[in-house]
Write a protein that holds these residues in place. Structure first.
Motif, PDB file in Angstrom:
ATOM      1  N   SER A 132      42.878  39.861  44.427  1.00  0.00           N
ATOM      2  CA  SER A 132      43.756  38.875  43.781  1.00  0.00           C
ATOM      3  C   SER A 132      44.213  39.458  42.439  1.00  0.00           C
ATOM      4  O   SER A 132      43.671  40.474  41.975  1.00  0.00           O
ATOM      5  CB  SER A 132      42.993  37.581  43.551  1.00  0.00           C
ATOM      6  OG  SER A 132      41.941  37.824  42.635  1.00  0.00           O
ATOM      7  N   THR A 133      45.191  38.806  41.813  1.00  0.00           N
ATOM      8  CA  THR A 133      45.686  39.300  40.521  1.00  0.00           C
ATOM      9  C   THR A 133      44.553  39.320  39.484  1.00  0.00           C
ATOM     10  O   THR A 133      44.401  40.273  38.718  1.00  0.00           O
ATOM     11  CB  THR A 133      46.841  38.400  40.030  1.00  0.00           C
ATOM     12  OG1 THR A 133      47.767  38.261  41.104  1.00  0.00           O
ATOM     13  CG2 THR A 133      47.557  38.996  38.832  1.00  0.00           C
ATOM     14  N   GLY A 134      43.763  38.252  39.494  1.00  0.00           N
ATOM     15  CA  GLY A 134      42.651  38.163  38.540  1.00  0.00           C
ATOM     16  C   GLY A 134      41.606  39.245  38.775  1.00  0.00           C
ATOM     17  O   GLY A 134      41.098  39.859  37.829  1.00  0.00           O
ATOM     18  N   ILE A 164      48.592  52.745  39.448  1.00  0.00           N
ATOM     19  CA  ILE A 164      47.150  52.493  39.597  1.00  0.00           C
ATOM     20  C   ILE A 164      46.929  51.224  40.430  1.00  0.00           C
ATOM     21  O   ILE A 164      46.113  51.212  41.350  1.00  0.00           O
ATOM     22  CB  ILE A 164      46.479  52.327  38.212  1.00  0.00           C
ATOM     23  CG1 ILE A 164      46.659  53.574  37.367  1.00  0.00           C
ATOM     24  CG2 ILE A 164      44.995  52.021  38.379  1.00  0.00           C
ATOM     25  CD1 ILE A 164      46.110  53.436  35.962  1.00  0.00           C
ATOM     26  N   SER A 165      47.672  50.154  40.108  1.00  0.00           N
ATOM     27  CA  SER A 165      47.438  48.902  40.837  1.00  0.00           C
ATOM     28  C   SER A 165      47.829  49.039  42.310  1.00  0.00           C
ATOM     29  O   SER A 165      47.177  48.449  43.184  1.00  0.00           O
ATOM     30  CB  SER A 165      48.173  47.739  40.172  1.00  0.00           C
ATOM     31  OG  SER A 165      49.537  48.003  40.109  1.00  0.00           O
ATOM     32  N   GLN A 199      40.322  42.358  36.428  1.00  0.00           N
ATOM     33  CA  GLN A 199      38.896  42.576  36.160  1.00  0.00           C
ATOM     34  C   GLN A 199      38.478  44.014  36.503  1.00  0.00           C
ATOM     35  O   GLN A 199      37.772  44.663  35.726  1.00  0.00           O
ATOM     36  CB  GLN A 199      38.116  41.577  37.020  1.00  0.00           C
ATOM     37  CG  GLN A 199      36.647  41.453  36.707  1.00  0.00           C
ATOM     38  CD  GLN A 199      35.959  40.579  37.766  1.00  0.00           C
ATOM     39  OE1 GLN A 199      36.540  39.628  38.290  1.00  0.00           O
ATOM     40  NE2 GLN A 199      34.733  40.936  38.094  1.00  0.00           N
ATOM     41  N   LEU A 200      38.966  44.487  37.643  1.00  0.00           N
ATOM     42  CA  LEU A 200      38.615  45.857  38.071  1.00  0.00           C
ATOM     43  C   LEU A 200      39.158  46.892  37.085  1.00  0.00           C
ATOM     44  O   LEU A 200      38.451  47.835  36.705  1.00  0.00           O
ATOM     45  CB  LEU A 200      39.190  46.151  39.461  1.00  0.00           C
ATOM     46  CG  LEU A 200      38.547  45.450  40.656  1.00  0.00           C
ATOM     47  CD1 LEU A 200      39.358  45.704  41.922  1.00  0.00           C
ATOM     48  CD2 LEU A 200      37.114  45.925  40.851  1.00  0.00           C
ATOM     49  N   LEU A 201      40.418  46.699  36.677  1.00  0.00           N
ATOM     50  CA  LEU A 201      41.031  47.676  35.772  1.00  0.00           C
ATOM     51  C   LEU A 201      40.439  47.596  34.368  1.00  0.00           C
ATOM     52  O   LEU A 201      40.332  48.616  33.676  1.00  0.00           O
ATOM     53  CB  LEU A 201      42.552  47.506  35.747  1.00  0.00           C
ATOM     54  CG  LEU A 201      43.265  47.789  37.074  1.00  0.00           C
ATOM     55  CD1 LEU A 201      44.763  47.641  36.936  1.00  0.00           C
ATOM     56  CD2 LEU A 201      42.939  49.186  37.600  1.00  0.00           C
TER      57      LEU A 201
END
Lengths: 249, 259
Positions: B114-116, B98-99, B120-122
């Motif tokens: 970004s990782t953050g 997914i990522s 947040q999106l997931l």
């Protein structure tokens, strides 16, 4: 609000990353593709003095190229087309050539890897060495030869939509190239078949590979084989691209 | 803001032919900013062909399509950058996680992830714990959530949703409706195709009914019901004495089963 459209190079980099990741996750099938030429080099160990290093190398590389072009490329394209992967990419702000361009770059990288593995296998099993220039030229001729088989793969997915039919057709052509190619090339199937094989995509690719390895023996026939290689690629790729449908429906 | 820019999608005199078959015959409609617009029609009515022409997947034989002011024929990349699309079929590489899919499409649409932001999106689609899971291993509902996330990752002015709730359980369907309403609240437009009249009534601000390649009715769900309440064709198919959007739809398009 104006939307930011990334540069084509940036998009291509993301596509390549995704396509290489997909290829890596499917590495088992690639290992199988790689095994066949390496096994041939291993089993022909005792015959190298008779058939010659150039014959053994060019046959092994040819078989690897046939497997990539006919088994790997068309099957992955047909499967992703069936799933709608291409349609999803096509509705994004992506130049369409970059979708296929990225796939082809991955396949060319695989061709390079097969060639290097055959070099390593030849050295390890059969102690075959060729000149440094021979190694370099063979990489180029392998890429040119790989392009013929990729264009045949493109022709298959251009003419056939169903992934199962693509798979069975590719297997059939693969079998024909390998069996008829090797046996015909050895003269087992008679002179006429040998002549036919020599000017088939299998024969011309093998000729330029062998010519590249021992460039002192590059002659008029090898140049003709190079021209035929380019001609086959252009014809098959043109038909394959023109007939290609992005959707399986 | 002039009238042109109130519409995130304008379709004018659209025609799509497949050989001699006219799938779409002179269709015209518009989707406004902050509006959920439903395109309804029986099988083979011309919905998918209309949507495919807007998405740029088929070349129209005539007509003009403008997305956020960009003509799809002359400014295809800009128009596609201004829209987000959720297609009917599963449509991502099954081997990617997914990522990885989010990063790929973020890159394609020019969004820095970004990782953050990824987290947040997931979390927004309740799949943060499954970030490393391959797309091919997800359930149908999870795949739909990923697909909607990708369709809206660049906050497009227009979101096209092609039968997005087909096969979803009621919880997932409600979740999707809420997402559509969020898109509307952000001032963006949604073009939705669906076979569910309940869904169309629940979320659409306006509806167009398309049949045999032409739009035969266009209005709010309430106005359509009111307008056709006494139509004999509608009354004859109503059940339990109450006229619903489904009655209007069947009354206008006929009861015969389509291929």
């Amino acid at each position: 609000m104006q939307k930011n459209i990334p540069k084509t190079a940036t998009v291509l980099a993301f596509l390549l990353q995704a396509d290489f990741t997909t290829q890596w996750r499917n590495r088992r099938s690639f290992i199988l593709v790689l095994l066949v030429p390496v096994i041939i080099l291993f089993t022909w160990k005792s015959a190298i003095d008779k058939i010659g290093a150039a014959f053994a190398f060019s046959t092994a590389i040819s078989i690897g190229l046939v497997a990539i072009g006919l088994m790997g490329y068309p099957n992955s394209i047909a499967r992703d087309r069936e799933k709608g992967v291409f349609q999803r990419l096509r509705v994004a702000p992506v130049p369409r050539w970059s979708i296929m361009g990225s796939r082809l770059v991955v396949q060319l990288a695989m061709i390079l890897l097969v060639t290097l593995c055959v070099y390593a296998g030849g050295y390890y099993f059969d102690h075959i060495t060729i000149s440094p220039a021979g190694y370099v030229i063979t990489i180029f001729t392998a890429l040119l030869g790989g392009a013929v088989y990729l264009s045949i793969g493109q022709l298959i997915v251009g003419l056939i939509k169903n992934p199962e039919t693509v798979n069975s057709t590719a297997r059939l052509i693969y079998f024909l190239f390998i069996m008829v190619g090797i046996l015909g090339d050895l003269g087992v199937l008679g002179v006429q078949i040998k002549q036919l094989i020599n000017w088939s995509p299998y024969g011309v690719v093998k000729a330029i590979l062998a010519g590249g390895m021992d460039h002192a023996k590059w002659n008029k026939d090898t140049t003709m084989a190079l021209a035929a290689t380019l001609g086959y690629t252009m014809v098959f790729a043109t038909i394959g691209i023109r007939k290609f449908k992005w959707s399986a429906k | 803001m002039d009238i042109q820019h109130q519409y995130v999608l304008q379709v004018a005199d659209l025609q799509v032919h497949y050989g001699h078959f006219q799938a779409v015959k002179t269709v015209a409609f518009g989707v406004r900013s902050g509006e959920i617009f439903g395109l309804l029609g029986p099988n083979g009515a011309g919905k998918t062909s209309t949507l495919s022409a807007i998405e740029g997947l088929v070349r129209p034989n005539a007509g003009q399509i403008t997305v956020a002011g960009y003509n799809i024929a002359t400014h295809a990349l800009q128009a596609r950058a201004a829209m987000g699309v959720q297609l009917q079929a599963t449509s991502f590489q099954a081997e990617l996680t997914i990522s990885e899919i989010v990063r790929l499409y973020g890159g394609i649409y020019g969004v820095t992830i970004s990782t953050g932001y990824m987290q947040q999106l997931l979390e927004g689609i309740e799949l943060a714990a499954a970030a490393g899971k391959r797309y091919g291993q997800l359930s149908g509902g999870q795949q739909q959530r990923v697909s909607l996330l990708i369709a809206t990752i660049h906050q497009p002015q227009l979101v096209l949703l092609d039968e997005p709730t087909t096969g979803l359980d009621p919880q997932s369907r409600r979740h999707l409706w809420q997402r559509m309403e969020q898109i509307r609240e952000q001032g963006n437009g949604v073009l939705l195709t669906t076979h569910s009249m309940e869904e169309a009534e629940a979320v659409c601000d306006r509806i167009a009914i398309i049949d045999h390649g032409s739009i035969i009715a266009i209005d709010t769900p309430e106005a359509l019901i009111e307008k056709h309440r006494h139509d004999p064709a509608v009354v004859s198919v109503s059940r339990k004495g109450k006229i619903t959007l489904e009655d209007v739809f069947i009354g206008l398009t006929g009861s015969a089963i389509r291929a």
